[in-house]
Scaffold this motif. Structure first.
Motif, short mmCIF file in Angstrom:
data_model
loop_
_atom_site.label_atom_id
_atom_site.label_comp_id
_atom_site.label_asym_id
_atom_site.label_seq_id
_atom_site.Cartn_x
_atom_site.Cartn_y
_atom_site.Cartn_z
N GLU A 1 8.24 133.95 -1.06
CA GLU A 1 9.38 133.34 -0.38
C GLU A 1 9.19 131.84 -0.57
O GLU A 1 8.15 131.30 -0.20
CB GLU A 1 9.36 133.71 1.10
CG GLU A 1 10.51 133.14 1.88
CD GLU A 1 10.37 133.47 3.36
OE1 GLU A 1 11.14 134.31 3.85
OE2 GLU A 1 9.47 132.89 4.01
N GLU B 1 11.07 127.72 -0.89
CA GLU B 1 12.20 126.83 -0.63
C GLU B 1 12.61 126.19 -1.95
O GLU B 1 11.80 125.56 -2.62
CB GLU B 1 11.81 125.77 0.38
CG GLU B 1 13.01 125.06 0.94
CD GLU B 1 12.66 124.20 2.13
OE1 GLU B 1 13.27 123.13 2.24
OE2 GLU B 1 11.79 124.59 2.93
N ASN C 1 15.78 123.90 -3.52
CA ASN C 1 17.01 123.13 -3.28
C ASN C 1 17.57 123.34 -1.88
O ASN C 1 18.78 123.55 -1.70
CB ASN C 1 18.07 123.46 -4.34
CG ASN C 1 17.61 123.10 -5.73
OD1 ASN C 1 16.89 122.12 -5.92
ND2 ASN C 1 18.01 123.88 -6.71
N GLY C 2 16.69 123.35 -0.89
CA GLY C 2 17.12 123.46 0.50
C GLY C 2 17.46 124.86 0.98
O GLY C 2 17.95 125.03 2.09
N ARG C 3 17.19 125.88 0.18
CA ARG C 3 17.45 127.26 0.61
C ARG C 3 16.23 128.12 0.36
O ARG C 3 15.39 127.78 -0.48
CB ARG C 3 18.67 127.84 -0.11
CG ARG C 3 18.42 128.18 -1.57
CD ARG C 3 19.64 128.85 -2.22
NE ARG C 3 19.34 129.24 -3.58
CZ ARG C 3 19.01 130.47 -3.96
NH1 ARG C 3 18.95 131.45 -3.09
NH2 ARG C 3 18.76 130.74 -5.23
N LEU C 4 16.13 129.22 1.10
CA LEU C 4 15.03 130.16 0.88
C LEU C 4 15.43 131.11 -0.24
O LEU C 4 16.54 131.65 -0.25
CB LEU C 4 14.72 130.95 2.14
CG LEU C 4 13.92 130.22 3.21
CD1 LEU C 4 13.62 131.15 4.37
CD2 LEU C 4 12.62 129.66 2.64
N ALA C 5 14.52 131.31 -1.17
CA ALA C 5 14.75 132.22 -2.29
C ALA C 5 13.52 133.10 -2.44
O ALA C 5 12.43 132.77 -1.97
CB ALA C 5 15.02 131.44 -3.56
N GLU D 1 20.70 127.81 -11.34
CA GLU D 1 20.10 126.82 -10.45
C GLU D 1 20.16 125.41 -11.04
O GLU D 1 20.53 124.46 -10.37
CB GLU D 1 18.65 127.22 -10.19
CG GLU D 1 17.90 126.39 -9.21
CD GLU D 1 16.49 126.93 -9.07
OE1 GLU D 1 15.56 126.19 -9.41
OE2 GLU D 1 16.33 128.09 -8.65
N ARG E 1 6.59 129.36 0.90
CA ARG E 1 6.41 129.62 2.33
C ARG E 1 5.36 130.69 2.58
O ARG E 1 4.53 130.58 3.47
CB ARG E 1 7.74 130.06 2.96
CG ARG E 1 8.78 128.99 3.02
CD ARG E 1 8.63 128.18 4.30
NE ARG E 1 9.66 127.20 4.45
CZ ARG E 1 10.78 127.39 5.15
NH1 ARG E 1 11.01 128.52 5.75
NH2 ARG E 1 11.66 126.41 5.23
N ASP F 1 21.84 137.71 -3.41
CA ASP F 1 21.87 136.36 -3.98
C ASP F 1 20.74 135.46 -3.46
O ASP F 1 20.64 134.31 -3.85
CB ASP F 1 23.23 135.69 -3.75
CG ASP F 1 23.56 135.47 -2.29
OD1 ASP F 1 22.75 135.81 -1.40
OD2 ASP F 1 24.66 134.93 -2.03
N ARG F 2 19.87 136.01 -2.61
CA ARG F 2 18.69 135.25 -2.20
C ARG F 2 17.55 135.38 -3.23
O ARG F 2 16.54 134.69 -3.12
CB ARG F 2 18.21 135.68 -0.82
CG ARG F 2 19.21 135.26 0.27
CD ARG F 2 18.73 135.62 1.64
NE ARG F 2 18.80 137.07 1.78
CZ ARG F 2 18.26 137.77 2.77
NH1 ARG F 2 17.56 137.15 3.70
NH2 ARG F 2 18.38 139.08 2.83
N ARG G 1 15.80 134.52 -6.61
CA ARG G 1 15.80 133.28 -7.39
C ARG G 1 16.60 133.42 -8.67
O ARG G 1 17.26 132.49 -9.12
CB ARG G 1 14.36 132.87 -7.68
CG ARG G 1 14.20 131.59 -8.47
CD ARG G 1 13.96 130.41 -7.59
NE ARG G 1 13.95 129.16 -8.32
CZ ARG G 1 12.89 128.40 -8.51
NH1 ARG G 1 11.72 128.76 -8.03
NH2 ARG G 1 13.00 127.26 -9.17
#
Length: 162
Positions: free
Chosen positions: A32, A34, A36-40, A85, A113, A128-129, A131
């Protein structure tokens, strides 16, 4: 009419990346992170460093991102993709690996993370989470039996390197 060859610095180059599919029964090692400001969510993966073999890069990235030492077993596939991305082309070498040992004290790469184990269904449910679509594509290739011998890859070290 096409122009003459551009200087080497202007030639097109894809991002060369490696990833490891590490299975433990029906669960797969994931990270997990971070981005570009999102969790992937992704397999342990990263870029090939200059002077490094693809196999060494896959083992290194897995350790740096998860704390797991792995032993590569097979090359699962080579995937070519244009990243949504960053818009650049990616050439990804996916390996199957066996988990050898875990060091929970190993500091994880910046942005990571945590490492976690998920089933294929749990990974697919991330949608869509993920990567990239290469995450499921490489797991499905492995599940379908895609296993190339590691000696398919050849590496000639730079003779100028120590």
């Amino acid at each position: 009419m096409s122009s003459p060859l551009s200087p080497a610095s202007e030639r097109w180059r894809p991002h060369v990346t490696v990833a490891c599919i590490v299975a433990d029964g029906a669960r797969y090692l994931m990270v997990e992170e971070e981005v570009n400001g999102r969790l992937a969510y992704n397999q342990p993966a990263g870029h090939l460093d200059d002077g490094e073999s693809l196999a060494r890069a896959a083992v290194r990235e897995t350790l740096e991102e998860t704390g797991w030492t792995v032993q590569l077993q097979h090359l699962v596939g080579v995937h070519q993709w244009r990243s949504t991305e960053h818009g650049d082309a990616v050439l990804r070498f996916s390996f199957a690996a066996r988990a050898i040992s875990h060091d929970p004290a190993q500091p994880l790469d910046t942005g990571i993370r945590r490492a976690l184990w998920l089933s294929r269904d749990e990974i697919a449910a991330l949608g869509d989470r993920l990567r990239s679509p290469l995450v499921l594509q490489s797991i499905d290739a492995w599940l379908a039996g895609s296993r190339l011998p590691l000696d398919t890859l050849h590496w000639l070290p730079d003779p100028a390197s120590p």
